[in-house]
Write a protein that holds these residues in place. Structure first.
Motif, PDB file in Angstrom:
ATOM      1  N   ALA A 191      -5.497 -31.819 -42.063  1.00  0.00           N
ATOM      2  CA  ALA A 191      -5.795 -30.898 -43.171  1.00  0.00           C
ATOM      3  C   ALA A 191      -4.604 -30.005 -43.493  1.00  0.00           C
ATOM      4  CB  ALA A 191      -7.017 -30.053 -42.816  1.00  0.00           C
ATOM      5  N   LYS A 192      -3.890 -29.558 -42.454  1.00  0.00           N
ATOM      6  CA  LYS A 192      -2.776 -28.628 -42.675  1.00  0.00           C
ATOM      7  C   LYS A 192      -1.666 -29.277 -43.503  1.00  0.00           C
ATOM      8  CE  LYS A 192       0.602 -25.677 -40.383  1.00  0.00           C
ATOM      9  NZ  LYS A 192       1.706 -26.153 -41.238  1.00  0.00           N
ATOM     10  N   VAL A 193      -1.309 -30.501 -43.140  1.00  0.00           N
ATOM     11  CA  VAL A 193      -0.200 -31.150 -43.849  1.00  0.00           C
ATOM     12  C   VAL A 193      -0.571 -31.433 -45.310  1.00  0.00           C
ATOM     13  CG1 VAL A 193      -0.718 -33.563 -43.262  1.00  0.00           C
ATOM     14  CG2 VAL A 193       1.618 -32.878 -43.617  1.00  0.00           C
ATOM     15  N   VAL A 194      -1.833 -31.732 -45.552  1.00  0.00           N
ATOM     16  CA  VAL A 194      -2.253 -31.998 -46.929  1.00  0.00           C
ATOM     17  C   VAL A 194      -2.256 -30.706 -47.749  1.00  0.00           C
ATOM     18  CG1 VAL A 194      -4.141 -32.855 -48.381  1.00  0.00           C
ATOM     19  CG2 VAL A 194      -3.499 -34.095 -46.315  1.00  0.00           C
ATOM     20  N   SER A 195      -2.664 -29.571 -47.123  1.00  0.00           N
ATOM     21  CA  SER A 195      -2.610 -28.315 -47.877  1.00  0.00           C
ATOM     22  C   SER A 195      -1.158 -27.874 -48.074  1.00  0.00           C
ATOM     23  CB  SER A 195      -3.443 -27.217 -47.204  1.00  0.00           C
ATOM     24  OG  SER A 195      -2.779 -26.708 -46.079  1.00  0.00           O
ATOM     25  N   ASP A 196      -0.287 -28.169 -47.083  1.00  0.00           N
ATOM     26  CA  ASP A 196       1.159 -27.899 -47.251  1.00  0.00           C
ATOM     27  C   ASP A 196       1.698 -28.679 -48.452  1.00  0.00           C
ATOM     28  OD1 ASP A 196       1.135 -26.299 -45.053  1.00  0.00           O
ATOM     29  OD2 ASP A 196       2.175 -27.712 -43.723  1.00  0.00           O
ATOM     30  N   MET A 197       1.283 -29.929 -48.548  1.00  0.00           N
ATOM     31  CA  MET A 197       1.776 -30.775 -49.642  1.00  0.00           C
ATOM     32  C   MET A 197       1.395 -30.182 -50.999  1.00  0.00           C
ATOM     33  SD  MET A 197       0.812 -34.722 -50.587  1.00  0.00           S
ATOM     34  CE  MET A 197      -0.808 -34.362 -51.243  1.00  0.00           C
ATOM     35  N   THR A 198       0.141 -29.739 -51.124  1.00  0.00           N
ATOM     36  CA  THR A 198      -0.305 -29.250 -52.430  1.00  0.00           C
ATOM     37  C   THR A 198       0.397 -27.946 -52.799  1.00  0.00           C
ATOM     38  OG1 THR A 198      -2.255 -28.387 -51.299  1.00  0.00           O
ATOM     39  CG2 THR A 198      -2.534 -30.422 -52.523  1.00  0.00           C
ATOM     40  N   SER A 199       0.813 -27.158 -51.784  1.00  0.00           N
ATOM     41  CA  SER A 199       1.533 -25.920 -52.112  1.00  0.00           C
ATOM     42  C   SER A 199       3.016 -26.172 -52.375  1.00  0.00           C
ATOM     43  CB  SER A 199       1.364 -24.886 -50.995  1.00  0.00           C
ATOM     44  OG  SER A 199       1.922 -25.380 -49.795  1.00  0.00           O
ATOM     45  N   LEU A 200       3.567 -27.250 -51.805  1.00  0.00           N
ATOM     46  CA  LEU A 200       5.006 -27.523 -51.941  1.00  0.00           C
ATOM     47  C   LEU A 200       5.346 -28.414 -53.130  1.00  0.00           C
ATOM     48  CD1 LEU A 200       5.856 -28.209 -48.196  1.00  0.00           C
ATOM     49  CD2 LEU A 200       6.818 -26.352 -49.559  1.00  0.00           C
ATOM     50  N   VAL A 201       4.471 -29.345 -53.446  1.00  0.00           N
ATOM     51  CA  VAL A 201       4.791 -30.341 -54.477  1.00  0.00           C
ATOM     52  C   VAL A 201       3.721 -30.331 -55.557  1.00  0.00           C
ATOM     53  CG1 VAL A 201       5.338 -32.765 -54.928  1.00  0.00           C
ATOM     54  CG2 VAL A 201       5.805 -31.795 -52.684  1.00  0.00           C
ATOM     55  N   GLU A 202       4.150 -30.071 -56.763  1.00  0.00           N
ATOM     56  CA  GLU A 202       3.202 -30.084 -57.869  1.00  0.00           C
ATOM     57  C   GLU A 202       3.058 -31.512 -58.398  1.00  0.00           C
ATOM     58  OE1 GLU A 202       2.582 -27.939 -62.182  1.00  0.00           O
ATOM     59  OE2 GLU A 202       4.175 -27.207 -60.871  1.00  0.00           O
ATOM     60  N   ALA A 203       1.839 -31.987 -58.400  1.00  0.00           N
ATOM     61  CA  ALA A 203       1.500 -33.291 -58.999  1.00  0.00           C
ATOM     62  C   ALA A 203       2.403 -34.445 -58.556  1.00  0.00           C
ATOM     63  CB  ALA A 203       1.530 -33.177 -60.524  1.00  0.00           C
ATOM     64  N   PRO A 204       2.365 -34.802 -57.239  1.00  0.00           N
ATOM     65  CA  PRO A 204       3.119 -35.997 -56.827  1.00  0.00           C
ATOM     66  C   PRO A 204       2.479 -37.254 -57.422  1.00  0.00           C
ATOM     67  CG  PRO A 204       1.717 -35.252 -55.024  1.00  0.00           C
ATOM     68  CD  PRO A 204       1.589 -34.226 -56.124  1.00  0.00           C
ATOM     69  N   ASP A 205       3.303 -38.273 -57.635  1.00  0.00           N
ATOM     70  CA  ASP A 205       2.791 -39.553 -58.152  1.00  0.00           C
ATOM     71  C   ASP A 205       2.300 -40.461 -57.024  1.00  0.00           C
ATOM     72  OD1 ASP A 205       3.438 -39.070 -60.907  1.00  0.00           O
ATOM     73  OD2 ASP A 205       5.536 -39.375 -60.373  1.00  0.00           O
TER      74      ASP A 205
END
Length: 354
Positions: A191-205
């Protein structure tokens, strides 16, 4: 009883063929557990290749590394300095292969190393499909369809540099970028890495998930909770996912991996001869002995040089089309699949690896 040849039976027959080209093969024949079983599968694969192609071209001497990295290293150094072997196939111990890659000297015979996740080195070629190759090929295939912004997730503590550099390089060819590499802990539920992703990268493909020798399930569950894969974000897995049973969480993911249909011709003969189903260990060993026989046939005992081994068109084997690069890594052109209803469904016959 079906299964690999027993260690005792192997010992009785460690020289195969009568050809002018001498080849040394290093296998963990008497190692305990799955290491020894895989070594004996490779031995059976080598025997089939000798019967098919090599008996009159090669004299193949097989040495037992016992699965011991230090002993494998000593055997390998002896094989490359003795002056008799024209090529060395193996070892499968990673530390021994890494040691060989650090040695200098241009007069040595080439080494076709069978170690898993070995990066290669000058004159010491990595044979197996690595997770880095699989991840890069999958990412490139999706970038080729228009995806531009990628995230890579790798297990914390694993050496992710090879996966990261290969994926970034593959994406750059298509004008796509690796926005961030995020290590994940298999134990915290992802869960942590996925929430990190959403805060670091806007709209990844697309999200690429490597798993090394662990399970990707926790991070896949966290991604699924965020709707990935979905209409806007593609999920890309690797061949290492397929080392465990197909998980419902794999559904919708894309994976570039070896073509099982390539092994068909040898698989049928192998099963008829040895009474068990061949796996990738059999296929790699078969291919390296077959490659050695092919070079001996077309170029003679002294044909094992960089020009021949590193030719750009590569070689076709039972594991598909592959070629060796000057840094010792291998590239493979492989099919691209999508996981649908727990099965790999072919999307493209081959990724545009080369």
């Amino acid at each position: 009883m079906s299964g690999p040849t027993s260690a005792a039976a192997v010992k009785a027959n460690l020289t195969l063929g009568t050809g002018a080209t001498k080849v040394t093969m290093l296998l963990p024949l008497s190692a305990p557990g799955s290491t020894g079983e895989n070594g004996r599968k490779m031995y059976d694969g080598a025997r089939l290749a000798m019967a098919d192609l090599g008996d009159k071209l090669l004299t193949l001497t097989i040495q037992d590394t016992r699965g011991d990295s230090g002993y494998a290293k000593d055997l390998a150094v002896k094989a490359i300095t003795s002056g008799t072997a024209k090529v060395v196939v193996g070892p499968s111990e990673l530390a021994a292969a890494q040691h060989l890659a650090k040695l200098s000297g241009s007069k040595r015979p080439p080494v076709l190393a069978l170690a898993d996740n070995f990066a290669g080195g000058p004159g010491v070629y990595s044979v197996r499909l690595s997770e880095a190759d699989s991840a890069a090929a999958g990412a490139a295939a999706i970038a080729g369809k228009g995806a531009r912004k990628f995230v890579l997730m790798v297990p914390a503590g694993a050496d992710s540099s090879a996966v990261e550099s290969r994926v970034a390089n593959a994406l750059s060819i298509y004008g796509a970028t690796l926005a961030v590499t995020l290590p994940y802990s298999p134990t915290d539920g992802g869960a942590k890495v996925v929430s990190d992703m959403t805060s670091l990268v806007e709209a990844p493909d697309a999200v690429v998930v490597a798993c090394d020798d662990g399970s990707p399930a926790a991070v896949l569950a966290a991604l699924k909770a965020k709707g990935i894969p979905g209409k806007t974000v593609t999920l890309i897995g690797t061949d290492r996912w397929l080392e465990r049973p197909m998980d419902p969480l794999y559904e919708g993911a894309y994976i570039a991996t070896l073509d099982q249909s390539e092994t068909g011709p040898i698989a049928d003969r192998f099963k008829a001869t040895y009474n068990y189903q061949p796996d990738v260990n059999v296929a790699y060993a078969y291919d390296m002995v077959a490659l050695s026989a092919g070079i001996a046939s077309s170029a003679g005992p002294d044909g094992f040089n960089k020009q021949v081994l590193e030719n750009a068109t590569g070689f076709r084997g039972s594991t598909g089309l592959f070629r060796f690069r000057s840094d010792g890594s291998s590239q493979r052109s492989m099919p691209f699949f999508k996981v649908e209803k727990g099965q790999l469904k072919l999307v493209e016959k081959q990724t545009s690896g080369f």
